[in-house]
Design a protein around this motif. Structure first.
Motif, PDB file in Angstrom:
ATOM      1  N   VAL A   1     -14.579 -19.916 -41.826  1.00 57.01           N
ATOM      2  CA  VAL A   1     -14.530 -21.512 -40.562  1.00 57.01           C
ATOM      3  C   VAL A   1     -13.215 -21.521 -39.513  1.00 57.01           C
ATOM      4  CG1 VAL A   1     -15.256 -23.511 -40.345  1.00 57.01           C
ATOM      5  CG2 VAL A   1     -16.279 -21.978 -41.240  1.00 57.01           C
ATOM      6  N   LYS A   2     -11.874 -21.239 -40.473  1.00 52.70           N
ATOM      7  CA  LYS A   2     -11.349 -21.797 -39.818  1.00 52.70           C
ATOM      8  C   LYS A   2     -10.543 -20.582 -38.620  1.00 52.70           C
ATOM      9  CE  LYS A   2      -7.309 -19.145 -42.074  1.00 52.70           C
ATOM     10  NZ  LYS A   2      -7.485 -18.423 -43.137  1.00 52.70           N
ATOM     11  N   ALA A   3     -11.225 -19.988 -38.196  1.00 54.51           N
ATOM     12  CA  ALA A   3     -10.483 -18.841 -37.709  1.00 54.51           C
ATOM     13  C   ALA A   3     -10.757 -19.589 -36.177  1.00 54.51           C
ATOM     14  CB  ALA A   3     -10.771 -16.656 -37.776  1.00 54.51           C
TER      15      ALA A   3
ATOM     16  N   PHE B   1     -20.551 -19.325 -44.800  1.00 51.28           N
ATOM     17  CA  PHE B   1     -19.260 -19.966 -44.711  1.00 51.28           C
ATOM     18  C   PHE B   1     -18.196 -20.084 -45.711  1.00 51.28           C
ATOM     19  CE2 PHE B   1     -22.712 -21.394 -41.366  1.00 51.28           C
ATOM     20  CZ  PHE B   1     -22.132 -20.813 -41.064  1.00 51.28           C
ATOM     21  N   ASP B   2     -17.185 -19.538 -44.921  1.00 46.21           N
ATOM     22  CA  ASP B   2     -15.872 -20.117 -46.131  1.00 46.21           C
ATOM     23  C   ASP B   2     -14.822 -21.210 -45.813  1.00 46.21           C
ATOM     24  OD1 ASP B   2     -13.939 -19.688 -48.143  1.00 46.21           O
ATOM     25  OD2 ASP B   2     -12.284 -18.846 -46.805  1.00 46.21           O
ATOM     26  N   ILE B   3     -14.947 -22.039 -46.221  1.00 47.81           N
ATOM     27  CA  ILE B   3     -14.458 -23.447 -46.165  1.00 47.81           C
ATOM     28  C   ILE B   3     -13.156 -23.714 -46.711  1.00 47.81           C
ATOM     29  CG2 ILE B   3     -16.388 -24.802 -44.713  1.00 47.81           C
ATOM     30  CD1 ILE B   3     -16.408 -26.628 -47.520  1.00 47.81           C
TER      31      ILE B   3
ATOM     32  N   GLY C   1      -4.492 -11.482 -48.195  1.00 50.78           N
ATOM     33  CA  GLY C   1      -4.068 -11.576 -46.375  1.00 50.78           C
ATOM     34  C   GLY C   1      -4.508 -11.901 -45.340  1.00 50.78           C
ATOM     35  N   SER C   2      -3.989 -11.335 -44.093  1.00 52.64           N
ATOM     36  CA  SER C   2      -4.925 -11.312 -43.303  1.00 52.64           C
ATOM     37  C   SER C   2      -3.867 -10.122 -41.656  1.00 52.64           C
ATOM     38  CB  SER C   2      -4.663 -13.299 -42.688  1.00 52.64           C
ATOM     39  OG  SER C   2      -5.995 -12.658 -41.113  1.00 52.64           O
ATOM     40  N   GLN C   3      -5.114  -9.510 -41.643  1.00 53.40           N
ATOM     41  CA  GLN C   3      -4.629  -8.288 -39.937  1.00 53.40           C
ATOM     42  C   GLN C   3      -4.387  -7.365 -40.917  1.00 53.40           C
ATOM     43  OE1 GLN C   3      -4.893  -7.683 -37.803  1.00 53.40           O
ATOM     44  NE2 GLN C   3      -4.247  -6.921 -36.311  1.00 53.40           N
TER      45      GLN C   3
ATOM     46  N   GLY D   1     -10.650 -12.497 -47.342  1.00 58.31           N
ATOM     47  CA  GLY D   1     -11.493 -11.844 -45.703  1.00 58.31           C
ATOM     48  C   GLY D   1      -9.611 -11.226 -45.696  1.00 58.31           C
ATOM     49  N   GLY D   2      -9.315 -10.304 -44.927  1.00 60.59           N
ATOM     50  CA  GLY D   2      -8.621 -10.233 -44.233  1.00 60.59           C
ATOM     51  C   GLY D   2      -8.869  -8.782 -43.272  1.00 60.59           C
ATOM     52  N   ILE D   3      -9.210  -8.343 -43.298  1.00 65.87           N
ATOM     53  CA  ILE D   3      -9.786  -6.775 -42.485  1.00 65.87           C
ATOM     54  C   ILE D   3      -9.210  -7.214 -41.062  1.00 65.87           C
ATOM     55  CG2 ILE D   3     -11.393  -5.581 -41.509  1.00 65.87           C
ATOM     56  CD1 ILE D   3     -10.987  -4.399 -44.448  1.00 65.87           C
TER      57      ILE D   3
ATOM     58  N   PHE E   1     -18.489 -11.573 -48.985  1.00 67.34           N
ATOM     59  CA  PHE E   1     -16.998 -11.453 -48.278  1.00 67.34           C
ATOM     60  C   PHE E   1     -16.431 -12.893 -47.273  1.00 67.34           C
ATOM     61  CE2 PHE E   1     -18.485  -7.328 -48.955  1.00 67.34           C
ATOM     62  CZ  PHE E   1     -17.001  -6.015 -49.413  1.00 67.34           C
ATOM     63  N   GLU E   2     -15.263 -12.778 -47.308  1.00 63.87           N
ATOM     64  CA  GLU E   2     -14.768 -14.230 -46.236  1.00 63.87           C
ATOM     65  C   GLU E   2     -14.212 -13.583 -44.912  1.00 63.87           C
ATOM     66  OE1 GLU E   2     -12.008 -16.065 -49.065  1.00 63.87           O
ATOM     67  OE2 GLU E   2     -13.762 -16.872 -50.327  1.00 63.87           O
ATOM     68  N   PRO E   3     -14.376 -13.023 -43.772  1.00 61.49           N
ATOM     69  CA  PRO E   3     -13.911 -12.212 -43.035  1.00 61.49           C
ATOM     70  C   PRO E   3     -14.311 -13.381 -42.013  1.00 61.49           C
ATOM     71  CG  PRO E   3     -16.477 -11.576 -42.801  1.00 61.49           C
ATOM     72  CD  PRO E   3     -16.525 -12.163 -44.469  1.00 61.49           C
ATOM     73  N   GLY E   4     -13.087 -13.429 -41.385  1.00 62.45           N
ATOM     74  CA  GLY E   4     -13.083 -14.282 -39.826  1.00 62.45           C
ATOM     75  C   GLY E   4     -13.217 -13.871 -38.693  1.00 62.45           C
ATOM     76  N   ARG E   5     -11.372 -12.743 -38.868  1.00 60.41           N
ATOM     77  CA  ARG E   5     -10.775 -13.174 -37.471  1.00 60.41           C
ATOM     78  C   ARG E   5     -11.529 -11.769 -36.991  1.00 60.41           C
ATOM     79  NH1 ARG E   5      -4.923 -11.856 -36.295  1.00 60.41           N
ATOM     80  NH2 ARG E   5      -4.691 -13.427 -38.817  1.00 60.41           N
ATOM     81  N   SER E   6     -11.925 -10.855 -37.794  1.00 53.96           N
ATOM     82  CA  SER E   6     -12.480  -9.658 -37.618  1.00 53.96           C
ATOM     83  C   SER E   6     -14.339  -9.708 -36.963  1.00 53.96           C
ATOM     84  CB  SER E   6     -12.935  -8.360 -38.858  1.00 53.96           C
ATOM     85  OG  SER E   6     -13.666  -9.194 -39.987  1.00 53.96           O
TER      86      SER E   6
ATOM     87  N   ALA F   1      -9.902 -15.926 -32.827  1.00 56.07           N
ATOM     88  CA  ALA F   1      -9.531 -16.211 -33.609  1.00 56.07           C
ATOM     89  C   ALA F   1      -8.331 -16.737 -33.855  1.00 56.07           C
ATOM     90  CB  ALA F   1      -9.104 -14.998 -34.878  1.00 56.07           C
ATOM     91  N   TYR F   2      -7.639 -17.529 -34.769  1.00 57.49           N
ATOM     92  CA  TYR F   2      -6.464 -18.391 -34.676  1.00 57.49           C
ATOM     93  C   TYR F   2      -5.817 -19.075 -33.170  1.00 57.49           C
ATOM     94  CZ  TYR F   2      -7.349 -16.663 -39.437  1.00 57.49           C
ATOM     95  OH  TYR F   2      -8.564 -16.653 -40.736  1.00 57.49           O
ATOM     96  N   GLY F   3      -7.210 -19.283 -32.029  1.00 58.34           N
ATOM     97  CA  GLY F   3      -6.487 -19.167 -31.202  1.00 58.34           C
ATOM     98  C   GLY F   3      -6.884 -20.839 -30.873  1.00 58.34           C
TER      99      GLY F   3
HETATM  100  C1  LIG Z   1      -7.829 -17.698 -44.307  1.00 60.07           C
HETATM  101  C2  LIG Z   1      -8.954 -17.096 -45.008  1.00 60.07           C
HETATM  102  C3  LIG Z   1      -9.898 -15.699 -44.478  1.00 60.07           C
HETATM  103  C4  LIG Z   1      -9.846 -15.267 -43.833  1.00 60.07           C
HETATM  104  O1  LIG Z   1      -9.088 -14.055 -43.005  1.00 60.07           O
HETATM  105  P1  LIG Z   1      -9.178 -13.373 -42.043  1.00 60.07           P
HETATM  106  O2  LIG Z   1      -7.870 -12.529 -41.861  1.00 60.07           O
HETATM  107  O3  LIG Z   1      -9.372 -14.495 -40.343  1.00 60.07           O
HETATM  108  O4  LIG Z   1     -10.601 -12.428 -42.128  1.00 60.07           O
HETATM  109  C5  LIG Z   1     -11.026 -15.765 -45.608  1.00 60.07           C
HETATM  110  N1  LIG Z   1     -10.256 -16.396 -47.314  1.00 60.07           N
HETATM  111  C6  LIG Z   1      -9.991 -17.153 -46.723  1.00 60.07           C
HETATM  112  C7  LIG Z   1      -9.675 -17.812 -48.688  1.00 60.07           C
HETATM  113  C8  LIG Z   1      -7.806 -17.344 -46.308  1.00 60.07           C
HETATM  114  O5  LIG Z   1      -7.784 -18.696 -46.045  1.00 60.07           O
END
Ligand SMILES: *Cc1c(COP(=O)(O)O)cnc(C)c1O
Length: 414
Positions: free
Chosen positions: A58-60, A77-79, A200-202, A237-239, A271-276, A368-370
């Motif tokens: 959700v934070k993305a 959702f990942d919160i 991590g991310s990206q 997440g992180g992809i 999986f917890e994708p945000g950015r992708s 994302a992250y905007g």
């Molecule tokens: C930020 C975060 C994500 C999402 O990461 P993305 O790089 O946006 O996919 C997933 N899980 C956790 C625990 C996070 O902190």
């Protein structure tokens, strides 16, 4: 593609960006429903035939219209806060598909999450586990728990968004996590259901993700032999996405590699994708106001700033900036900068652009992250957000007013 040029004018799906800027003003975030849906669909397609849940981070991008769209396509959702949980609920999301990450979950946040019946708490420390046990005991419920493992792998990304190294604040090192899981098994109101990690991310290279997975699988097997059955793996997440010329792994390839590594183990995948899901589903529209030449640089002074979009200033992130329409001006190098009183306030440096005052620019990769990282620094109201769905535009967040900004502030008594 959600953002394409038609006769030299940038369109968001079937809507002209210049028309959007005139209707909603600038700076303005514009998102494509179709782009978000198809990014989520890639995950679902790759996971077909395997028990799974794709929990959008959700934070993305936490606008409730975004959450609503993804919930309707089956996302969980990942919160990372109770505020995000309330957003999911307000958006019509299913709390039973929510996983709760983050290193500081307050007891009141745990209570609310237990009351609405979330799917899992991703526990990040022993102290947190003990508090969760106490809160769950008070409510006389079982708290479903996964332990976030810190696998000590280098995700090879920007240090601010690396989270899987021993020195980071996240998760629990492998050995300590084993001890924590054994302890969790003895607690009356804790139900150990999974293991998770998020390194991590990206991420552009998938090998650290697969290294981390191997560590989790080793833990799963060891625990199984001790009679502790792990039911799901949450790989976070992180992809990464392509902002410029990065070559992130295709979601399908990554998930295929994960499924192969699982072998015949009976594990559900989370999986917890945000950015992708959202990064390339959004642009930030900003208008050029003035052009300014100095001995050192040519500055294009625009109406969006670091308070609207902080990624370039905070992470030295490179994002594509393009005019939304044709211009008679000669292309030349510009530093695209905003009104905020900081030299760090830039959106892009040395960009070859054909622009004039009044040119409308699109900052790509802004979904994302905007908006979520925007602030009111310099008493700047936050931008409007618009969701495009085919040929319709929906205002999903009104531009803030100065009145909004002053609400809740008080002078001292006279
Ligand atoms: C930020 C975060 C994500 C999402 O990461 P993305 O790089 O946006 O996919 C997933 N899980 C956790 C625990 C996070 O902190």
């Amino acid at each position: 593609m959600a953002f394409t040029y038609r006769k030299q004018h940038l369109f968001a799906e079937d809507v002209d960006c210049e028309a959007l800027a005139q209707q909603y003003g600038t700076p303005c975030y514009v998102y494509s429903r179709k782009a978000m849906e198809s990014a989520l669909e890639e995950y679902h397609k790759a996971l077909k035939g395997c028990e799974h849940l794709v929990c959008y981070a959700v934070k993305a991008n936490s606008n409730i219209a975004v959450l609503d769209i993804l919930a309707r396509c089956g996302a969980g959702f990942d919160i990372v806060s109770v505020g995000e949980l309330e957003r999911v609920i307000a958006a019509g999301g299913d709390p039973g598909k929510v996983v709760f990450s983050g290193v500081v979950k307050r007891p009141d946040e745990m209570r609310r999450a237990l009351q609405v019946g979330i799917r899992c708490f991703n526990v990040e420390s022993e102290a947190e586990l003990e508090v969760l046990q106490a809160v769950a005991a008070q409510l006389q419920v079982q708290a479903p728990v996964s332990v976030r493992v810190n696998p000590d792998v280098d995700a090879g990304t920007h240090p601010y968004i690396s989270t899987g190294l021993r020195e980071n604040k996240f998760g629990v090192a492998t050995d300590a996590a084993m001890a924590l899981l054994r302890r969790a098994k003895t607690l009356s109101n804790i139900d150990v259901t999974g293991l998770d990690c998020h390194i991590g991310s990206q991420l552009i290279d998938m090998s650290p993700l697969l290294d981390a997975l191997q560590q989790l699988l080793l833990m799963v097997d060891t625990l199984e032999a001790e009679g502790i059955h792990i039911r799901h793996l949450d790989l976070g997440g992180g992809i990464g996405v392509r902002y410029r010329d990065e070559q992130p792994p295709a979601v399908a390839d990554y998930i295929a590699a994960v499924r192969e590594a699982l072998g015949d183990r009976d594990l559900a995948l989370v999986f917890e994708p945000g950015r992708s899901i959202v990064a390339n589903a959004g642009v930030l529209l900003t208008r050029v106001h003035y052009l300014k030449e100095t001995d050192a640089h040519s500055f294009a002074l625009v109406d969006a700033a670091m308070n609207d979009f902080i990624r370039p200033a905070l992470y030295q992130a490179w994002v594509d900036i393009q005019p939304t329409g044709p211009s008679d001006a000669e292309p030349r190098l510009w530093n695209v900068v905003g009104p905020v009183c900081e030299t760090g306030d830039f959106l892009g440096k040395d960009r070859e652009l054909a622009i004039a005052p009044d040119t409308l620019l699109a900052i790509h990769g802004a979904g994302a992250y905007g908006f979520v990282m925007s602030s009111n620094y310099n008493t700047r109201p936050r931008a409007a957000e618009v969701m495009i769905d085919g040929d319709s535009a929906h205002l999903i967040r009104e531009r803030e007013t100065i009145e909004d900004l002053l609400r809740g502030e008080h002078r001292l008594p006279q």
